[in-house]
Design a protein around this motif. Structure first.
Motif, short mmCIF file in Angstrom:
data_model
loop_
_atom_site.label_atom_id
_atom_site.label_comp_id
_atom_site.label_asym_id
_atom_site.label_seq_id
_atom_site.Cartn_x
_atom_site.Cartn_y
_atom_site.Cartn_z
N GLN A 152 63.03 5.05 16.01
CA GLN A 152 62.82 6.48 15.81
C GLN A 152 61.33 6.68 15.64
O GLN A 152 60.75 6.33 14.62
N GLY A 153 60.69 7.27 16.65
CA GLY A 153 59.24 7.33 16.71
C GLY A 153 58.63 8.50 15.99
O GLY A 153 57.60 9.02 16.44
N PHE A 154 59.18 8.89 14.87
CA PHE A 154 58.62 9.99 14.07
C PHE A 154 59.34 10.05 12.74
O PHE A 154 60.32 9.34 12.51
N TYR A 155 58.86 10.90 11.86
CA TYR A 155 59.51 11.22 10.60
C TYR A 155 59.24 12.70 10.33
O TYR A 155 58.47 13.34 11.06
N TRP A 156 59.88 13.26 9.31
CA TRP A 156 59.71 14.69 9.05
C TRP A 156 58.28 14.97 8.60
O TRP A 156 57.73 14.28 7.74
N ASP A 157 57.68 16.01 9.22
CA ASP A 157 56.32 16.43 8.92
C ASP A 157 55.31 15.32 9.17
O ASP A 157 54.48 14.98 8.32
N SER B 210 63.64 0.97 23.19
CA SER B 210 63.64 2.40 23.42
C SER B 210 62.99 3.10 22.24
O SER B 210 63.01 2.59 21.12
N VAL B 211 62.40 4.28 22.50
CA VAL B 211 61.80 5.08 21.46
C VAL B 211 62.37 6.48 21.54
O VAL B 211 62.44 7.08 22.60
N TRP B 212 62.81 6.99 20.39
CA TRP B 212 63.35 8.34 20.27
C TRP B 212 62.23 9.24 19.76
O TRP B 212 61.66 9.01 18.70
N LEU B 213 61.91 10.29 20.56
CA LEU B 213 60.86 11.23 20.22
C LEU B 213 61.44 12.51 19.63
O LEU B 213 62.57 12.88 19.93
N PRO B 214 60.66 13.24 18.82
CA PRO B 214 61.12 14.54 18.32
C PRO B 214 61.15 15.55 19.46
O PRO B 214 60.64 15.28 20.55
N PRO B 215 61.74 16.73 19.24
CA PRO B 215 61.80 17.75 20.31
C PRO B 215 60.40 18.04 20.86
O PRO B 215 59.47 18.33 20.10
N VAL B 216 60.26 17.99 22.17
CA VAL B 216 58.93 18.00 22.78
C VAL B 216 58.45 19.39 23.19
O VAL B 216 57.28 19.54 23.57
N SER B 217 59.30 20.41 23.13
CA SER B 217 58.92 21.72 23.65
C SER B 217 58.44 22.65 22.54
O SER B 217 58.65 22.39 21.35
N LYS B 218 57.81 23.76 22.94
CA LYS B 218 57.23 24.72 21.99
C LYS B 218 58.33 25.41 21.19
O LYS B 218 59.31 25.91 21.73
N ALA B 219 58.13 25.43 19.88
CA ALA B 219 59.08 26.05 18.97
C ALA B 219 58.45 27.27 18.30
O ALA B 219 57.25 27.55 18.47
#
Length: 458
Positions: free
Chosen positions: A53-58, A83-92
């Motif tokens: 999991q290639g991220f954490y919250w904030d 494999s690497v799981w990325l956070p949502p990649v689009s503009k929020a």
């Protein structure tokens, strides 16, 4: 044995574990994730792949996260990450302040000045594409976090189905996938689906227009992310909010590996969903049983039912993620998921910041090189748990010994090896005993730790 399409679940196994000295009689080879057309060309190791999991919250804001993760690709690949799981990649809606789970424009990856920024919190489109390319060059698949349940950031409009004004007028700068009240619940087709998240506008997958833009069109979200950006698979957020048929349709039209966030400890529900969705799911049943076992000092919980025991190809096992982090005795938990069946996922902060990276690297090596074959549980009590991976295709398998007591423990166990010298591949024990002609041998494990045994010379 069950046949698989893209290694997804197509049937149901009713296996239940209620006591020790039982075989978990599943696939002869487990822990392998499927590959898509963009995916790694090198073969997976005998024990299968490992997700990061290639991220954490904030994660740090400032638009540099894609570059940070890109810089990890070579070392992660060398350690055994596939494999690497990325956070949502689009503009929020919240632009650079957002972790991406409030999606506004599915086709803005840091291209357009909207929602208060051009870049996302994580960086620019060019940096995202460079990360994906670097991952592939290091034989790492890239998994996109897909938020389909809800949208955020729309303008107010009069809504004839509610008789009020609703935030459902979406006019993205990308010019793709405009949305109005017709595309959310309620609408002329259906009033609601399985769930609403946080009061956000609830996207209606029953609408043909929504289906087209999400998974049917060649330039829609799924196929664009796969064929243009190069993503290999999908992590579906909050799948309790819509029917499993949505993920199944996405998989049928788009392809690639998929895993759903079905946050529920009910293993029957998890198993049902994976079969209905034709997808893997995070093994929350295993997660909560590990918490009871390691933090509650009751290793017998590990003999109970989990998703990986019903079908390891359906189960993504994990110790922590960006949403939940309740297990304190994490090294025992990682020793469990990296020696057992299922597709293990490592949490970024555990690996890069909080735990002993050398010990995790050692467990990942063990996973890739020794964790093969089905599983036999040899012993469990409050303090101790011993299990055997039975090996396959000439690989000897292993025996894992988890010790949650305050003292060194020793135990006679039955291996798969007669008259064979074995050793502890963690280095925690210096013993190198020989198994008897009847395959029995005494092994040991240190207090609040673990050992992993296999034949010498692997």
């Amino acid at each position: 044995m069950k046949m698989k399409s893209l290694c997804y679940a197509l049937g149901m196994s009713a296996l239940m574990l209620t006591n020790c000295n039982q075989d978990v009689d599943l696939q002869p080879e487990a822990s392998l994730q499927p590959n898509s057309s963009n995916a790694r060309t090198a073969p997976l190791p005998p024990g299968g792949g490992i997700m990061m999991q290639g991220f954490y919250w904030d994660v740090p804001a400032g638009g540099n996260w894609w570059n940070t993760v890109k810089g990890k690709m070579s070392s992660w690949s060398s350690a055994g990450i596939t494999s690497v799981w990325l956070p949502p990649v689009s503009k929020a809606q919240n632009g650079t302040f957002s972790m991406g789970y409030d999606p506004f424009d599915y086709f803005d990856f840091g291209d357009y000045n909207q929602m208060g920024s051009t870049e996302t919190r994580f960086g620019s489109r060019q940096e995202l594409e460079s990360l994906i390319q670097t991952a592939h060059s290091n034989q790492i698949d890239v998994i996109a976090d897909i938020v389909l349940n809800h949208n955020s950031g729309g303008a107010l409009e009069a809504n004839p189905f509610t008789g009020t004004n609703t935030w459902t007028d979406f006019n993205p700068a990308s010019g793709k996938f405009y949305r109005s009240y017709n595309d959310f619940h309620p609408n002329a087709t259906v009033n609601n689906d399985e769930g609403i998240f946080g009061g956000f506008p609830d996207l209606s997958h029953s609408q043909t227009y929504v289906q087209d833009w999400l998974w049917k069109r060649s330039d829609g979200v799924g196929k664009y992310y796969k064929n243009t950006l190069g993503f290999d698979g999908w992590r579906f957020d909050y799948v309790k909010g819509f029917g499993p048929w949505v993920v199944r349709e996405w998989n049928n039209h788009v392809g690639g590996f998929s895993v759903g966030e079905l946050w529920d400890a009910n293993v029957g529900y998890l198993d049902w969903w994976t079969n209905e969705a034709n997808s893997s799911a995070f093994d929350f049943a295993c997660y909560y049983k590990m918490d009871e076992a390691f933090d509650g000092n009751d290793m017998t919980k590990l003999t109970q039912d989990m998703l990986w025991k019903r079908d390891p190809y359906q189960a993504v096992t994990f110790v922590a993620n960006h949403d939940t982090d309740i297990i304190w005795d994490k090294m025992l938990a990682y020793a469990y998921i990296l020696t057992h069946e299922g597709y293990p996922c490592i949490f970024y902060r555990d690996y890069e910041e909080w735990l002993n990276k050398n010990k995790l690297n050692n467990l990942m090596w063990i996973h890739g090189n020794l964790a093969t074959g089905n599983t036999s549980i040899l012993h469990a009590d409050n303090d101790e748990y011993v299990a055997r991976r039975n090996g396959s295709n000439g690989n000897p398998g292993l025996v894992v010994y988890l010790n949650d007591s305050d003292y060194w423990q020793e135990r006679w166990i039955e291996t798969n090896w007669s008259n064979t010298q074995i050793k502890d591949y963690t280095g925690h024990s210096g013993w190198q005993p020989w198994t008897q002609s009847g395959k029995w041998v005494k092994i040991q494990a240190p207090p609040h730790s673990y050992s992993v045994w296999s034949v010498v010379g692997r």
